[in-house]
Each structure stands twice: as structure tokens, then as C-alpha cells.
Enzyme design. Structure first.
Site, PDB file in Angstrom:
ATOM      1  N   ARG A 246      -5.097  -4.620   6.086  1.00  0.00           N
ATOM      2  CA  ARG A 246      -5.903  -5.969   6.423  1.00  0.00           C
ATOM      3  C   ARG A 246      -7.234  -6.196   5.918  1.00  0.00           C
ATOM      4  NH1 ARG A 246      -4.824  -2.459  10.365  1.00  0.00           N
ATOM      5  NH2 ARG A 246      -6.547  -1.568  11.583  1.00  0.00           N
TER       6      ARG A 246
ATOM      7  N   LYS B 188       9.377  -0.578  13.934  1.00  0.00           N
ATOM      8  CA  LYS B 188       9.953  -0.069  12.845  1.00  0.00           C
ATOM      9  C   LYS B 188      10.908   0.942  12.983  1.00  0.00           C
ATOM     10  CE  LYS B 188       5.745  -0.773  10.029  1.00  0.00           C
ATOM     11  NZ  LYS B 188       4.577  -0.022   9.285  1.00  0.00           N
TER      12      LYS B 188
ATOM     13  N   LYS C 166       1.012  -1.443   0.018  1.00  0.00           N
ATOM     14  CA  LYS C 166       0.082   0.027   0.156  1.00  0.00           C
ATOM     15  C   LYS C 166       0.959   1.266  -0.027  1.00  0.00           C
ATOM     16  CE  LYS C 166      -3.574   2.203   2.822  1.00  0.00           C
ATOM     17  NZ  LYS C 166      -4.370   2.212   3.771  1.00  0.00           N
TER      18      LYS C 166
END
Ligand code: F6P
Length: 544
Positions: free
Chosen positions: A272, A508, A210
């Protein structure tokens, strides 16, 4: 959005459910069934060909009535309408939540910022279908003119789990002359093992992301590029062997994929919730446009049911409310999803992201810390395999684990008596879990007193049974939509944002700091905690 007034745990229905829980907590399913012979027929609901038996739950009609009141008091109906009408209900990202638009039929209109999004959905679907037909039919070939026989989807999270789950679930309908692989992990083993027996001249990579910035996907995409170039030796081969699926045309171009080879989607599709968007291009390549459309029709049928059916007869609402009942009143921590169909082997993994990334939240929409539990842990394995592994704990362990059993009336691979044995196992498990076996029954079979406690089954373990005729693309769409909207129901009651995922950011960010500390040649100056510092030094020393 302001905090609920009154807060959730002070609502009349919540309070009534707390009292009701005290009355029901020690009532056994044996009693509930004995006192009410019609229970097994009555506590059921059916929609779009999906049948739900929820009678083996620790509930009465009163429980359902109170749970439905809770849903009403929490404004579930208004939340559903807000989602379907394109309101920006993902507050922290200021986005609409419109996966339902991905399966809206042509002609339906859903507005976001005054613009109807449905025509664009169908444009992309048409482009995807044309592309997939040309690959499947052999018109679109690889750089050397060879036919594309292998498809490798490179993505992670929602850009992997939906595609791989759907591919496995719908393998029966797939083009068996083609090979499909899915690479997600940044562990190089994933890429190497997925590609080791593939011929680059016959391989198409779908880079699915995405954002098109995800570390794992971009790392695997670069390795895929090198792997292709090493074999085909010409940059021009990339256009023939790579397509991108993303919302980020700029990053796609920066990576070196022409946007002519890109399929887009929109920020109102959560990762999701994206398997029906262009993220599903591998599914479309595998099963073809017609079956893909059938899958979308299945999703849409349950969307319509969720949007319009009364809450007390609404399958996803019932599933969501039962999850709340066990999570918030019985203190259950997990829910097991147990599909009795080998093709659904990745379904629990798919549901883990759907449910836990959505509802693993600790504050309400306005940032107030919750004083109740939110998302339960979802897990599971296909039956009958789980029976010979973890079911022992469900039957006789000390924890309450509500389970969803999913089964089908007809097998896609009829083979002797296999299917009846499979379904008999499903039914037997739900019966055993509900009713157990008393010490008296065990002793009456001749079991010595000392052994009887070990062989006794307490029962009173709640289950849902979800039955459909056969695992088709349409049924898969219905099942996924059922869980999507159950997640929505739970999130609406907890008043959380089920559509963001800030909890994945810190890891992250820290990885971004640690990467150069591992890869640099000079000894890094480390400013982490003493454990992390020591582990980094040890890793560097061990690696040599
Ligand atoms: O890290 C979590 C997440 O953002 C998921 O929500 C998402 O499905 C996944 O990463 C992959 O993101 P992308 O499709 O942008 O690569």
C-alpha cells in the site's frame, strides 16, 4: 519492542487529554470562534505549498499542546527517525519501512543492513523511464509490429489502487492517444469488460504483484495470457506483450515472463506504499518520466517536512493527532475524506487500503491487546456528489464524523463559473458543519414551530480544509505523503505495527480450502460449520 511504559492510556498526556475532553466536549465551535477572532488565521499550518486549516475542529490551543505532548511521550520523533534511517520497524515481518527511499533524490543515502538502497531505486527508475519512453515513442512495439496503444495493469490492493488512483488523478497529464485499464477483481467480468474493445496486437499487460502469488492477480494474468495467445497464436508474443512488476523473480520466471521484462522492487516497500516503486510503471507510461519525477519530488517535499518540522507545525502529525482526538476521546468511528476535484474520485478508495490495512490492528507491537480504539474507518466520495447523497447524515445524523475537505485554487479544466461554484460548495459545507443553524435562526426565517427541529442544524461538526494551488503530479505526491505520514503518526501513538497485514490471511487460507470443494466433480465431504457447508452445497446445486 516492549510495551510502552506506562501503557498508552496511563500516560500523563493521555490522562490530561481525558480531563481536557470533559472540559471541551460540550463547547460549540460557535463559542470557540466568537471568543477568539484570530482562530481562523492561527489554527492553520502550511508546508510545501499545502495549506491546512484546522480551526474548524473541536480543539483549543491547549488541545493541540496536549496532543503534541502525547506524541512526544509516545516517542513519535524517534519513530520517525527510525523509519527514515532504515530500522526494521515492521517488527512482525522483520522489515525496514522505506517508501521514503523511493522518492529520495540521487545522492541521498539510506542504509538497510549496511547497504545504501537509493542507487538501486534510481537504477530501476531509469530502466522504467527508458522502457516507457520506448513504448510511448513507438520504438517498442507489439509482436506483429503494431504500436502499443493499450496498457492493462493487472494487480490488486496496493498493486492496483495506487496505479488506478494515480492514473485517474493525473489523467490531465496523460498521453491521450493511449488507453489505460486496470483489472483487479477475480470476478471474470473485470477482465472481460476491461479488454473487450482492445486489440491484443496493440495491448501491453503489466502483471503487478509484489509476491507474484496473489490468487486474483495470477488468475487474471493467466486469462490475459490466453487472451493474447488466442489472438496472436505464438508463445513468442508473450515477451512483447507482458511485463512483470514484482519482488519475486523466481515466480515471475515460473509464470513465463523473462526477467529481462521485469521491474523489481524490495521487501521494504509495503504494497500500500508502493505507488512510487515499479508498481507505478503504468503511471509512468501514462504521464511520462518528467511528470513522474515531479510526483516523486512532491512526495519527497512532504517527507522532508514530516522528518524535520516541529510536531506542532507538522501537517501529517497534526492530521494524525486530530484523528486520534476524535477516535479515542470523542469516540468517532469514521473519518470522511471529501476531495473537491473529480480527478480524485479514486482517492478515498486508495486511502482506505492505506489507512485501514495499516492501522486496523488489535495488538501492540509486542502482542499485547490494546485497550483503546485503533484505526478509524476512512471513506468518502468527491464533492459535490456526496452533498446530494450522504452529507445529510454528517449534518443532521447522530454520529460525529470528522471530515477532511480537499480543494484546489485553480481548475485543470476551467469552464465558465464551474470552479468557483465547486469551491463555494466546499467552503459552504465546512461553514455549515461547524456553525449550523439554530432553532431561533430557523424560526426567525418564518419556519413554523413544528418544522423548526427538522430544519435546525446543530453544527459543531469538525472539519479540516486542505488547500493547494492546482492538482499537479507534484501536488498528488504531497497529498499522498500527507496521509501516509498521518497514518504513521497514528500507528506510532497506538504502538501498533502499521506495516503488516496478517488480517488478510485467514480468508485467503479458507478460500484455498473451499476452491476445490466448489470446482471438484465429486460431491465433497465438507467439514466447515453448518452454514458454510450448506452454502457450498446450495451453490453447487444452483450452479448445476
Ligand atoms: O491481501 C492484501 C495484500 O497483501 C496487500 O497488502 C497487497 O497490496 C495486495 O494483497 C496485493 O499483493 P501483491 O502485490 O503481492 O499481489
Amino acid at each position: 519492542m516492549t510495551t510502552q511504559t506506562p501503557p498508552l492510556t496511563a500516560r500523563p498526556a493521555w490522562r490530561a487529554l481525558e480531563d481536557h475532553y470533559q472540559a471541551i466536549r460540550d463547547v460549540h465551535l460557535r463559542t470557540l470562534f466568537a471568543e477568539d477572532p484570530g482562530r481562523g488565521e492561527r489554527l492553520t499550518a502550511e508546508a510545501a505549498g499545502v495549506f491546512l486549516d484546522y480551526s474548524k475542529n473541536r480543539v483549543t490551543d491547549e488541545t493541540i499542546r496536549l496532543l503534541v505532548s502525547l506524541a512526544e511521550e509516545c516517542g513519535l520523533r524517534q519513530r520517525i527517525d527510525a523509519m527514515f534511517s532504515g530500522e526494521k520497524i515492521n517488527l512482525t515481518e522483520r522489515r525496514a519501512v522505506l517508501h521514503v527511499a523511493l522518492r529520495a533524490p540521487k545522492g541521498q543515502s539510506i542504509l538497510v543492513d549496511g547497504e545504501d538502497v537509493v542507487p538501486a531505486v534510481h537504477d530501476v527508475l531509469a530502466r522504467m523511464s527508458a522502457f516507457c519512453e520506448s513504448v510511448r515513442g513507438g520504438a517498442r512495439r507489439g509482436y506483429t509490429g503494431r504500436r502499443i496503444r493499450n496498457v492493462v495493469n493487472v494487480g490488486i490492493g496496493g498493486s492496483d489502487l495506487g496505479p488506478v488512483m494515480a492514473y485517474e488523478a493525473l489523467k490531465h497529464y496523460s498521453d491521450r492517444s493511449m488507453t489505460f485499464r486496470f483489472v483487479s477483481n477475480v470476478d471474470g467480468t473485470d477482465f472481460v469488460e476491461a479488454t473487450r474493445d482492445l486489440d491484443p496486437a496493440e495491448t501491453l499487460f503489466i502483471i503487478s504483484s509484489k509476491t507474484f502469488t496473489t490468487l486474483e492477480t495470477m488468475t487474471n494474468a493467466r486469462s490475459a495470457r490466453e487472451w493474447t495467445l488466442r489472438a496472436l497464436g505464438d508463445e513468442r508474443a508473450i515477451a512483447k506483450h507482458f511485463i512483470a512488476v514484482s519482488t519475486n523473480a523466481k515466480e515471475v520466471t515460473a509464470f513465463g515472463i523473462d526477467t529481462a521484462n521485469m521491474f523489481g522492487f524490495w521487501d521494504w516497500v509495503g504494497g500500500r506504499y508502493s505507488m512510487d516503486s515499479a508498481i507505478g510503471v503504468s503511471t509512468l507510461l501514462a504521464i511520462g518520466p518528467e511528470q513522474f519525477q515531479r510526483m516523486l519530488a512532491g512526495f519527497h517535499a512532504v517527507d522532508e517536512h514530516f522528518r524535520t518540522a516541529p510536531l506542532a507545525r507538522n501537517l501529517p502529525v497534526l492530521l494524525g493527532l486530530l484523528a486520534i482526538w476524535y477516535n479515542n476521546f470523542f469516540g468517532a468511528q469514521t473519518i470522511a475524506v471529501l476531495p473537491y476535484d473529480q480527478y480524485l474520485k479514486r482517492f478515498p478508495a486508495y486511502l482506505q487500503q492505506l489507512t485501514m490495512e495499516s492501522n486496523g490492528k488489535h495488538v501492540t507491537l509486542d502482542g499485547t491487546p490494546v485497550d483503546y480504539q485503533t484505526g478509524p474507518i476512512y471513506w468518502g466520495e468527491p464533492g459535490t456528489n456526496g452533498q446530494h447523497s450522504f452529507y445529510q447524515l454528517i449534518h443532521q445524523g447522530t454520529r460525529l464524523i470528522p471530515c477532511d475537505f480537499i480543494g484546489f485554487a485553480r481548475s485543470l479544466n476551467p469552464l465558465g463559473s464551474h470552479h468557483d461554484l465547486l469551491v463555494a460548495s466546499l467552503l459552504a459545507q465546512t461553514e455549515a458543519l461547524a456553525f449550523g443553524k439554530t432553532a431561533e435562526e430557523v424560526k426567525a426565517e418564518g419556519t413554523p414551530d413544528w418544522l423548526a427541529p427538522h430544519r435546525t442544524f446543530e453544527g459543531n461538526r469538525p472539519t479540516n480544509t486542505i488547500l493547494a494551488e492546482q492538482l499537479t503530479p507534484e501536488t498528488l505526491g504531497k497529498l499522498v505523503a500527507l496521509y501516509e505520514h498521518s497514518v504513521f503518526t497514528q500507528g506510532a501513538i497506538w504502538q501498533i505495527d502499521s506495516f503488516d497485514q496478517w488480517g488478510v490471511e485467514l480468508g485467503k487460507e479458507l478460500a484455498g480450502r473451499i476452491i476445490p470443494e466448489l470446482t471438484g466433480t465429486a460431491e465433497p465431504s465438507l467439514a466447515h460449520d453448518s452454514s458454510t457447508n450448506a452454502l457450498i452445497r446450495r451453490y453447487r446445486a444452483m450452479r448445476g
